[in-house]
Motif scaffolding. Structure first.
Motif, mmCIF file in Angstrom:
data_model
loop_
_atom_site.group_PDB
_atom_site.id
_atom_site.type_symbol
_atom_site.label_atom_id
_atom_site.label_comp_id
_atom_site.label_asym_id
_atom_site.label_seq_id
_atom_site.Cartn_x
_atom_site.Cartn_y
_atom_site.Cartn_z
ATOM 1 N N HIS A 144 -6.253 2.216 -3.896
ATOM 2 C CA HIS A 144 -6.347 1.426 -2.662
ATOM 3 C C HIS A 144 -7.717 1.510 -1.986
ATOM 4 N N HIS A 194 -8.311 -4.295 -1.370
ATOM 5 C CA HIS A 194 -6.958 -3.979 -0.936
ATOM 6 C C HIS A 194 -6.850 -3.935 0.587
ATOM 7 N N GLN A 204 0.985 2.514 -3.480
ATOM 8 C CA GLN A 204 -0.289 2.683 -4.176
ATOM 9 C C GLN A 204 -0.811 4.112 -4.034
ATOM 10 N N ALA A 245 0.822 -1.221 0.000
ATOM 11 C CA ALA A 245 0.000 0.000 0.000
ATOM 12 C C ALA A 245 0.853 1.266 0.000
#
Length: 388
Positions: free
Chosen positions: A278, A291, A273, A270
């Protein structure tokens, strides 16, 4: 004198609320394990178990066999029968609501393997830290710090898995998602239980066999990653602050021997991202991605709960290493005996067990506080796999 004054000092509120010896896991479903790797037996007490769950000694055999050593050349040659004795809490095949006590006798210890290193601190093990904490330690197989203890977690989770499936339709499954630098080239859930690695791509099993044979021949070890998921978890389980579902899952997984990292959903990925990727957008027919790993604000969203766990390489090696003994002398240590070249190979059932135990405990806690809330509308389905 300081010790005497400390003994007379009244306990603070936080000390009164927190037990000193933490061999117990959970709040409403409380699992206490006991025993050492080379002691006469290991066991657990499952307290807070609802009455009426059908359970028999043979129900434990499948998951315990999945965790056991001695079933493949890629794990320790120790071969335990792992026959479960139900000592209490079950009458005529059903739980009574009173504590369920389970016992497994140790039958294949080889304590002599540790005689030469009883006074040495093995690098990467808990020998030194146990010595510093307790002033005494059981050197036989690591004593309480041995992965042998996880057998009872798996046994306790047999009850949790059965209750979750029967009452809520929740299914828990895990697999090895990385060993060393090797990752699956594909994913087939049907392949997971057909090989000793719990590997989800059958075409790679021969490659893994050769990889592990070479590793074992070299005397070295390697780490692994295990992924475990729960399908069918309803929304609402977990607490918003200190009892977050993901927080308790992280703590539960970190309590497993050799675990050095835990990810929920995309985890550390993450970091790279964007928020637009996300944030798991929502449509009327379901979430568009997952996610977050099925947990938002510490509470289950109704999506698949997804956890990944990183295991360090085995520290018990026949290759010489540097350490010190209990006198502080520098010595060379060589660990003989029966050890796994990759502890992650047996870890899948253990990770499944901890996920199931956390979920059952959270389900009971949710029912206790919010059982009257019922199902709220709208109820958003799990990820559809479609991104608009």
């Amino acid at each position: 004198m300081r010790a005497n004054r400390a003994a007379r000092r009244p306990a603070t509120c936080s000390e009164q609320a927190r037990p000193t010896h933490l061999n117990t896991f959970g709040q409403l479903l409380r699992v206490t394990t006991f025993g050492e790797s080379h002691g006469p037996a290991i066991g657990c007490v499952v307290d807070g178990c609802p009455p009426g769950i059908a359970i028999a000694p043979e129900d434990f055999a499948h998951d315990l066999a999945r965790r056991a050593t001695g079933k493949t050349r890629h794990t320790s040659a120790r071969h335990e029968a792992d026959a479960v004795e139900i000592l209490s809490g079950v009458y005529e095949g059903r739980t009574t609501g009173t504590p369920v006590a389970l016992l497994i006798r140790n039958t294949d210890q080889r304590s002599k393997d540790y005689a030469n290193i009883a006074a040495q601190f093995r690098p990467g093990h808990a020998d030194y830290t146990y010595w510093q904490k307790y002033g005494i330690r059981d050197p036989r197989g690591g004593g309480r710090s041995s992965a042998r203890e996880t057998t009872m977690r798996v046994a306790a989770a047999v009850i949790a898995k059965k209750w979750l499936a029967d009452r809520y339709g929740v299914r828990v499954q895990g697999w090895m998602s990385q060993i060393g630098e090797v990752v699956p080239n594909g994913f087939d859930a049907a392949a997971i239980e057909t090989n000793p690695f719990f590997w989800p791509h059958a075409a790679q099993v021969d490659e893994l066999e050769a990889y592990m044979d070479a590793l074992r021949k070299s005397g070295d070890s390697v780490g692994a990653r295990v992924t475990v998921v729960a399908d069918g978890v309803p929304p609402g389980w977990g607490e918003p602050v200190y009892g977050k579902l993901d927080g308790e899952l992280a703590a539960a997984m970190m309590s497993i021997n050799a675990v050095k990292g835990v990810e929920i959903g995309d985890g550390f990925a993450a970091v790279a991202q964007k928020g637009t990727q996300h944030r798991d957008e929502i449509a009327r027919d379901g979430f568009l991605s997952n996610h977050a790993g099925g947990i938002l604000g510490g509470i289950s969203s109704g999506q698949q709960v997804l956890v990944s766990v990183a295991f360090k390489p085995t520290s018990s090696l026949r290759l010489p290493g540097q350490t010190v003994d209990v006198e502080g002398n520098e010595v060379e240590v060589v660990t003989t005996g029966r050890h796994d070249p990759c502890v992650g190979i047996r870890a899948t059932p253990i990770c499944e067990a901890m996920l199931a135990l956390v979920l059952m405990d959270q389900a009971l806690r949710h029912r206790a506080q919010c059982g009257d809330v019922g199902e709220m509308s709208p109820r958003i389905p799990a990820a559809t796999g479609k991104k608009r």
